[in-house]
Scaffold this motif. Structure first.
Motif, PDB file in Angstrom:
ATOM      1  N   VAL A  12     -13.177 -28.065 -52.045  1.00 30.74           N
ATOM      2  CA  VAL A  12     -13.003 -29.493 -52.344  1.00 30.74           C
ATOM      3  C   VAL A  12     -11.784 -30.039 -51.600  1.00 30.74           C
ATOM      4  CG1 VAL A  12     -12.467 -31.157 -54.164  1.00 30.74           C
ATOM      5  CG2 VAL A  12     -14.174 -29.379 -54.579  1.00 30.74           C
ATOM      6  N   VAL A  13     -10.690 -29.287 -51.621  1.00 31.97           N
ATOM      7  CA  VAL A  13      -9.476 -29.718 -50.922  1.00 31.97           C
ATOM      8  C   VAL A  13      -9.734 -29.841 -49.421  1.00 31.97           C
ATOM      9  CG1 VAL A  13      -7.105 -29.081 -50.319  1.00 31.97           C
ATOM     10  CG2 VAL A  13      -7.922 -28.765 -52.665  1.00 31.97           C
ATOM     11  N   VAL A  14     -10.417 -28.846 -48.867  1.00 35.69           N
ATOM     12  CA  VAL A  14     -10.759 -28.894 -47.439  1.00 35.69           C
ATOM     13  C   VAL A  14     -11.622 -30.112 -47.143  1.00 35.69           C
ATOM     14  CG1 VAL A  14     -12.106 -27.749 -45.624  1.00 35.69           C
ATOM     15  CG2 VAL A  14     -10.511 -26.431 -47.012  1.00 35.69           C
ATOM     16  N   TYR A  15     -12.586 -30.408 -48.020  1.00 37.90           N
ATOM     17  CA  TYR A  15     -13.436 -31.576 -47.790  1.00 37.90           C
ATOM     18  C   TYR A  15     -12.625 -32.863 -47.818  1.00 37.90           C
ATOM     19  CZ  TYR A  15     -16.401 -35.522 -48.330  1.00 37.90           C
ATOM     20  OH  TYR A  15     -16.952 -36.757 -48.139  1.00 37.90           O
ATOM     21  N   VAL A  16     -11.757 -33.024 -48.794  1.00 40.04           N
ATOM     22  CA  VAL A  16     -10.971 -34.264 -48.892  1.00 40.04           C
ATOM     23  C   VAL A  16     -10.096 -34.443 -47.656  1.00 40.04           C
ATOM     24  CG1 VAL A  16      -9.156 -35.449 -50.183  1.00 40.04           C
ATOM     25  CG2 VAL A  16     -11.017 -34.335 -51.412  1.00 40.04           C
ATOM     26  N   ILE A  17      -9.458 -33.370 -47.214  1.00 44.14           N
ATOM     27  CA  ILE A  17      -8.640 -33.441 -45.996  1.00 44.14           C
ATOM     28  C   ILE A  17      -9.513 -33.781 -44.790  1.00 44.14           C
ATOM     29  CG2 ILE A  17      -7.230 -32.090 -44.393  1.00 44.14           C
ATOM     30  CD1 ILE A  17      -6.193 -30.542 -46.873  1.00 44.14           C
ATOM     31  N   SER A  18     -10.678 -33.156 -44.698  1.00 43.66           N
ATOM     32  CA  SER A  18     -11.600 -33.425 -43.588  1.00 43.66           C
ATOM     33  C   SER A  18     -12.083 -34.870 -43.613  1.00 43.66           C
ATOM     34  CB  SER A  18     -12.796 -32.473 -43.649  1.00 43.66           C
ATOM     35  OG  SER A  18     -12.390 -31.134 -43.549  1.00 43.66           O
ATOM     36  N   PHE A  19     -12.381 -35.373 -44.806  1.00 43.23           N
ATOM     37  CA  PHE A  19     -12.825 -36.760 -44.951  1.00 43.23           C
ATOM     38  C   PHE A  19     -11.766 -37.725 -44.419  1.00 43.23           C
ATOM     39  CE2 PHE A  19     -12.690 -40.684 -47.402  1.00 43.23           C
ATOM     40  CZ  PHE A  19     -13.990 -41.156 -47.274  1.00 43.23           C
ATOM     41  N   LEU A  20     -10.525 -37.524 -44.820  1.00 40.47           N
ATOM     42  CA  LEU A  20      -9.448 -38.414 -44.382  1.00 40.47           C
ATOM     43  C   LEU A  20      -9.191 -38.275 -42.882  1.00 40.47           C
ATOM     44  CD1 LEU A  20      -6.999 -37.868 -47.372  1.00 40.47           C
ATOM     45  CD2 LEU A  20      -8.487 -39.850 -46.957  1.00 40.47           C
ATOM     46  N   ALA A  21      -9.182 -37.035 -42.383  1.00 41.99           N
ATOM     47  CA  ALA A  21      -8.952 -36.819 -40.953  1.00 41.99           C
ATOM     48  C   ALA A  21     -10.087 -37.404 -40.125  1.00 41.99           C
ATOM     49  CB  ALA A  21      -8.804 -35.321 -40.674  1.00 41.99           C
ATOM     50  N   MET A  22     -11.326 -37.186 -40.569  1.00 43.62           N
ATOM     51  CA  MET A  22     -12.472 -37.724 -39.850  1.00 43.62           C
ATOM     52  C   MET A  22     -12.456 -39.242 -39.850  1.00 43.62           C
ATOM     53  SD  MET A  22     -15.128 -36.751 -38.093  1.00 43.62           S
ATOM     54  CE  MET A  22     -15.405 -35.081 -38.650  1.00 43.62           C
ATOM     55  N   SER A  23     -12.053 -39.844 -40.958  1.00 39.44           N
ATOM     56  CA  SER A  23     -11.956 -41.306 -41.019  1.00 39.44           C
ATOM     57  C   SER A  23     -10.952 -41.820 -39.998  1.00 39.44           C
ATOM     58  CB  SER A  23     -11.563 -41.755 -42.432  1.00 39.44           C
ATOM     59  OG  SER A  23     -12.586 -41.458 -43.359  1.00 39.44           O
ATOM     60  N   ALA A  24      -9.822 -41.132 -39.877  1.00 36.22           N
ATOM     61  CA  ALA A  24      -8.816 -41.534 -38.891  1.00 36.22           C
ATOM     62  C   ALA A  24      -9.344 -41.379 -37.468  1.00 36.22           C
ATOM     63  CB  ALA A  24      -7.544 -40.706 -39.082  1.00 36.22           C
ATOM     64  N   ILE A  25     -10.041 -40.285 -37.211  1.00 40.57           N
ATOM     65  CA  ILE A  25     -10.609 -40.048 -35.877  1.00 40.57           C
ATOM     66  C   ILE A  25     -11.640 -41.118 -35.529  1.00 40.57           C
ATOM     67  CG2 ILE A  25     -12.090 -38.483 -34.537  1.00 40.57           C
ATOM     68  CD1 ILE A  25     -10.694 -36.165 -36.085  1.00 40.57           C
ATOM     69  N   LEU A  26     -12.523 -41.413 -36.475  1.00 40.64           N
ATOM     70  CA  LEU A  26     -13.573 -42.394 -36.220  1.00 40.64           C
ATOM     71  C   LEU A  26     -13.006 -43.800 -36.087  1.00 40.64           C
ATOM     72  CD1 LEU A  26     -16.379 -41.013 -38.571  1.00 40.64           C
ATOM     73  CD2 LEU A  26     -16.181 -40.780 -36.095  1.00 40.64           C
ATOM     74  N   ALA A  27     -11.950 -44.103 -36.832  1.00 40.51           N
ATOM     75  CA  ALA A  27     -11.298 -45.404 -36.687  1.00 40.51           C
ATOM     76  C   ALA A  27     -10.707 -45.547 -35.287  1.00 40.51           C
ATOM     77  CB  ALA A  27     -10.206 -45.569 -37.741  1.00 40.51           C
ATOM     78  N   LYS A  28     -10.113 -44.470 -34.783  1.00 44.58           N
ATOM     79  CA  LYS A  28      -9.550 -44.492 -33.429  1.00 44.58           C
ATOM     80  C   LYS A  28     -10.650 -44.640 -32.394  1.00 44.58           C
ATOM     81  CE  LYS A  28      -6.389 -41.973 -30.403  1.00 44.58           C
ATOM     82  NZ  LYS A  28      -5.546 -40.766 -30.247  1.00 44.58           N
ATOM     83  N   GLU A  29     -11.762 -43.918 -32.581  1.00 43.18           N
ATOM     84  CA  GLU A  29     -12.879 -44.028 -31.650  1.00 43.18           C
ATOM     85  C   GLU A  29     -13.468 -45.442 -31.647  1.00 43.18           C
ATOM     86  OE1 GLU A  29     -15.777 -41.067 -32.543  1.00 43.18           O
ATOM     87  OE2 GLU A  29     -14.528 -39.399 -31.880  1.00 43.18           O
ATOM     88  N   ALA A  30     -13.558 -46.050 -32.833  1.00 39.61           N
ATOM     89  CA  ALA A  30     -14.143 -47.388 -32.942  1.00 39.61           C
ATOM     90  C   ALA A  30     -13.160 -48.477 -32.507  1.00 39.61           C
ATOM     91  CB  ALA A  30     -14.598 -47.648 -34.376  1.00 39.61           C
ATOM     92  N   GLY A  31     -11.870 -48.161 -32.498  1.00 38.15           N
ATOM     93  CA  GLY A  31     -10.865 -49.143 -32.130  1.00 38.15           C
ATOM     94  C   GLY A  31     -10.668 -50.226 -33.172  1.00 38.15           C
ATOM     95  N   ARG A  32     -10.939 -49.874 -34.452  1.00 32.22           N
ATOM     96  CA  ARG A  32     -10.786 -50.864 -35.524  1.00 32.22           C
ATOM     97  C   ARG A  32     -10.592 -50.132 -36.848  1.00 32.22           C
ATOM     98  NH1 ARG A  32     -16.446 -53.888 -35.778  1.00 32.22           N
ATOM     99  NH2 ARG A  32     -15.407 -54.910 -37.504  1.00 32.22           N
ATOM    100  N   PRO A  33     -10.005 -50.817 -37.832  1.00 36.82           N
ATOM    101  CA  PRO A  33      -9.851 -50.172 -39.143  1.00 36.82           C
ATOM    102  C   PRO A  33     -11.216 -49.911 -39.778  1.00 36.82           C
ATOM    103  CG  PRO A  33      -8.454 -52.138 -38.963  1.00 36.82           C
ATOM    104  CD  PRO A  33      -9.387 -52.149 -37.794  1.00 36.82           C
ATOM    105  N   VAL A  34     -11.317 -48.834 -40.536  1.00 41.67           N
ATOM    106  CA  VAL A  34     -12.572 -48.509 -41.205  1.00 41.67           C
ATOM    107  C   VAL A  34     -12.503 -48.801 -42.704  1.00 41.67           C
ATOM    108  CG1 VAL A  34     -13.215 -46.768 -39.512  1.00 41.67           C
ATOM    109  CG2 VAL A  34     -11.927 -46.080 -41.553  1.00 41.67           C
ATOM    110  N   TRP A  35     -11.316 -49.134 -43.212  1.00 40.77           N
ATOM    111  CA  TRP A  35     -11.150 -49.393 -44.648  1.00 40.77           C
ATOM    112  C   TRP A  35     -11.501 -50.852 -44.930  1.00 40.77           C
ATOM    113  CZ3 TRP A  35     -10.175 -46.026 -48.527  1.00 40.77           C
ATOM    114  CH2 TRP A  35      -9.863 -46.560 -49.781  1.00 40.77           C
ATOM    115  N   LEU A  36     -12.612 -51.071 -45.627  1.00 42.93           N
ATOM    116  CA  LEU A  36     -13.096 -52.433 -45.884  1.00 42.93           C
ATOM    117  C   LEU A  36     -13.104 -52.795 -47.362  1.00 42.93           C
ATOM    118  CD1 LEU A  36     -16.164 -52.542 -43.436  1.00 42.93           C
ATOM    119  CD2 LEU A  36     -13.806 -53.246 -43.001  1.00 42.93           C
ATOM    120  N   PHE A  37     -12.528 -51.967 -48.212  1.00 41.47           N
ATOM    121  CA  PHE A  37     -12.595 -52.241 -49.641  1.00 41.47           C
ATOM    122  C   PHE A  37     -11.908 -53.548 -50.031  1.00 41.47           C
ATOM    123  CE2 PHE A  37     -13.640 -47.703 -50.930  1.00 41.47           C
ATOM    124  CZ  PHE A  37     -14.857 -48.062 -51.470  1.00 41.47           C
TER     125      PHE A  37
END
Length: 201
Positions: A12-37
């Motif tokens: 679970v800890v590995v997944y949460v870290i992966s989720f956050l890291a992947m979100s940061a990577i994908l935000a960088k790839e997209a060139g925009r924030p991914v947090w829309l809440f």
């Protein structure tokens, strides 16, 4: 905690870290924030709060359980579901759920978002895991938390799992409304072809 419980918790800890890291990577790839809440007309405060509560609890509560024990001394869930076969089955769900969720998140690429807002969505992703589920990330997370509950059966873990399920149910309906407005006919066609959770029509 028993070895299988520790292994499930670490997953679970590995997944949460992966989720956050992947979100940061994908935000960088997209060139925009991914947090829309916090954006858009849809009210997403409640699902956002429940997601945070579930994931923070999923990481912190097992540590408290290991350090201080279960405050509910006569917890009926512990008595009903505790045992090595439950641990094996629960751990399997944790691993499968984590893999489904992180692979699906990566598959979204530049379309990955956390939350939803009209005009902020990327193009439809309908291949890979999204060819058989419109929400494979949520399906994976639900499996992960169900597995963790089976491995660590107690009232607090049940409440955290329920919080996640409610958050998913609320957020999916919000995202469907936003996607219908933002993407129009292509999304309607996708929704007709692929079920919300699992399966094709």
């Amino acid at each position: 905690m028993q070895p299988m419980e520790i292994a499930s918790y670490l997953m679970v800890v590995v997944y949460v870290i992966s989720f956050l890291a992947m979100s940061a990577i994908l935000a960088k790839e997209a060139g925009r924030p991914v947090w829309l809440f916090g954006k858009g007309a849809e009210r997403q405060a409640l699902p956002a709060l429940l997601f945070k509560l579930a994931f923070a609890g999923g990481v912190l509560w097992p540590l408290g359980l290991a350090a201080f024990g279960n405050p509910a001394r006569a917890d009926p869930l512990t008595a009903w579901l505790d045992g090595p076969w439950f641990d094996v089955f629960g751990h399997l769900l944790v691993v499968i759920g984590a893999c489904i969720a992180i692979i699906s998140q990566r598959f979204m690429g530049a379309s990955w978002r956390i939350g939803a807002a009209v005009g902020e969505q990327g193009p439809i992703v309908d291949g890979g895991p999204f060819a058989i589920s419109r929400n494979p990330v949520f399906v994976g997370q639900a499996l992960l938390f169900t597995g963790l509950f089976i491995v660590l059966p107690n009232l607090i873990q049940a409440a955290l799992t329920l919080a996640l399920f409610v958050a998913i149910a609320l957020q999916v309906r919000i995202e469907e409304r936003v996607l219908a407005v933002s993407l129009g006919a292509p999304y309607d066609d996708y929704r007709r072809r692929v079920r919300r959770w699992v399966g094709k029509r």
